[in-house]
Motif scaffolding. Structure first.
Motif, short mmCIF file in Angstrom:
data_model
loop_
_atom_site.label_atom_id
_atom_site.label_comp_id
_atom_site.label_asym_id
_atom_site.label_seq_id
_atom_site.Cartn_x
_atom_site.Cartn_y
_atom_site.Cartn_z
N THR A 123 0.79 -1.23 0.00
CA THR A 123 0.00 0.00 0.00
C THR A 123 0.82 1.28 0.00
N LEU A 126 0.20 3.67 -2.90
CA LEU A 126 -1.08 4.37 -2.79
C LEU A 126 -0.98 5.47 -1.74
N GLY A 127 -0.36 5.16 -0.61
CA GLY A 127 -0.21 6.15 0.45
C GLY A 127 0.59 7.34 0.00
N ILE A 130 -1.51 9.58 -2.46
CA ILE A 130 -2.51 10.42 -1.79
C ILE A 130 -1.83 11.52 -0.99
N LEU A 135 -6.26 13.03 -4.30
CA LEU A 135 -7.07 12.33 -5.30
C LEU A 135 -7.99 13.37 -5.95
N MET A 194 -12.60 9.73 2.31
CA MET A 194 -11.61 8.66 2.20
C MET A 194 -12.13 7.35 2.79
N LYS A 197 -9.17 1.68 3.30
CA LYS A 197 -7.92 1.28 2.64
C LYS A 197 -7.02 2.49 2.39
N GLU A 198 -7.60 3.57 1.98
CA GLU A 198 -6.83 4.79 1.72
C GLU A 198 -6.25 5.37 3.00
N VAL A 202 -2.21 5.79 3.74
CA VAL A 202 -1.62 7.10 4.07
C VAL A 202 -0.91 7.03 5.42
#
Length: 210
Positions: A123, A126-127, A130, A135, A194, A197-198, A202
């Motif tokens: 992840t 993705l972190g 963001i 996003l 959010m 998962k997001e 992060v």
């Protein structure tokens, strides 16, 4: 005429001196933080949960070392007034004076923060995306815009995040999103959009920020 001019000059100077004295007396005086007292108060009230040096090893509790003192003071004041709800913290700060809060916060700011690390390879990308870019398609702002690209934050406004315990960040983000913490309208607005998962991604990325 010279005598009159001299008297007028004397009167003006006297008035100016009185005005300057009055303004000086009226100006609020902020006492210089006493770091020794801050350490003593911190050790007595805070160290059990946040460690002796402010770098909490309890994952759900925040690291406080190297945090901006103005931010820490505001949070302590919010706990004491009930603006930020937390039964444990409200009990801890109940007996602290304004001076105690100032001393503790400045002492913590003087202690070096310990670096953390991201734990999830799955992840971290993705972190980072963001945190650094937000996003845009969902109008979620980049964390770096307020907390800086390296997580150093902005004194008095936005807290230092670099190396913060990921579990604490997750819980805090959930509290903002779910309305359990409401002492930052900006954070509530961002996190309302959010998903879990997001948030986790992060928080994990923040833990490894340098």
């Amino acid at each position: 005429m010279k005598l009159i001019a001299s008297l007028l000059t004397t009167a003006v100077l006297a008035f100016s001196s009185v005005s300057a004295f009055s303004a000086s007396e009226a100006a609020p005086k902020t006492a210089k933080p006493d770091l020794a007292k801050g350490e003593a108060s911190y050790t007595a009230v805070c160290a059990a949960c946040h460690n002796a040096d402010g770098n909490s090893s309890i994952a759900i509790n925040p690291k406080l070392a190297q945090q901006h003192p103005e931010y820490l003071i505001k949070q302590l004041e919010d706990f004491k007034s009930g603006k930020r709800s937390n039964p444990v913290m409200q009990g801890m700060v109940a007996g602290l004076s304004d001076g105690d809060m100032r001393n503790i916060s400045h002492w913590l700011a003087s202690k070096p923060g310990k670096l953390g690390f991201a734990k999830s390879k799955d992840t971290v990308a993705l972190g980072e995306r963001i945190y650094r870019g937000g996003l845009p398609d969902r109008q979620i702002a980049a964390c770096a815009g307020c907390h800086s690209p390296n997580g150093a934050g902005v004194p008095a406004q936005y807290p230092r995040l670099a190396g913060q315990n990921a579990d604490y960040i997750v819980q805090t983000m959930h509290d903002f999103r779910d309305g359990k913490r409401n002492n930052s309208i900006q954070m509530t607005g961002v996190l309302a959009k959010m998903n879990d998962k997001e948030i986790q991604a992060v928080a994990d990325y923040i833990a490894g920020l340098r």
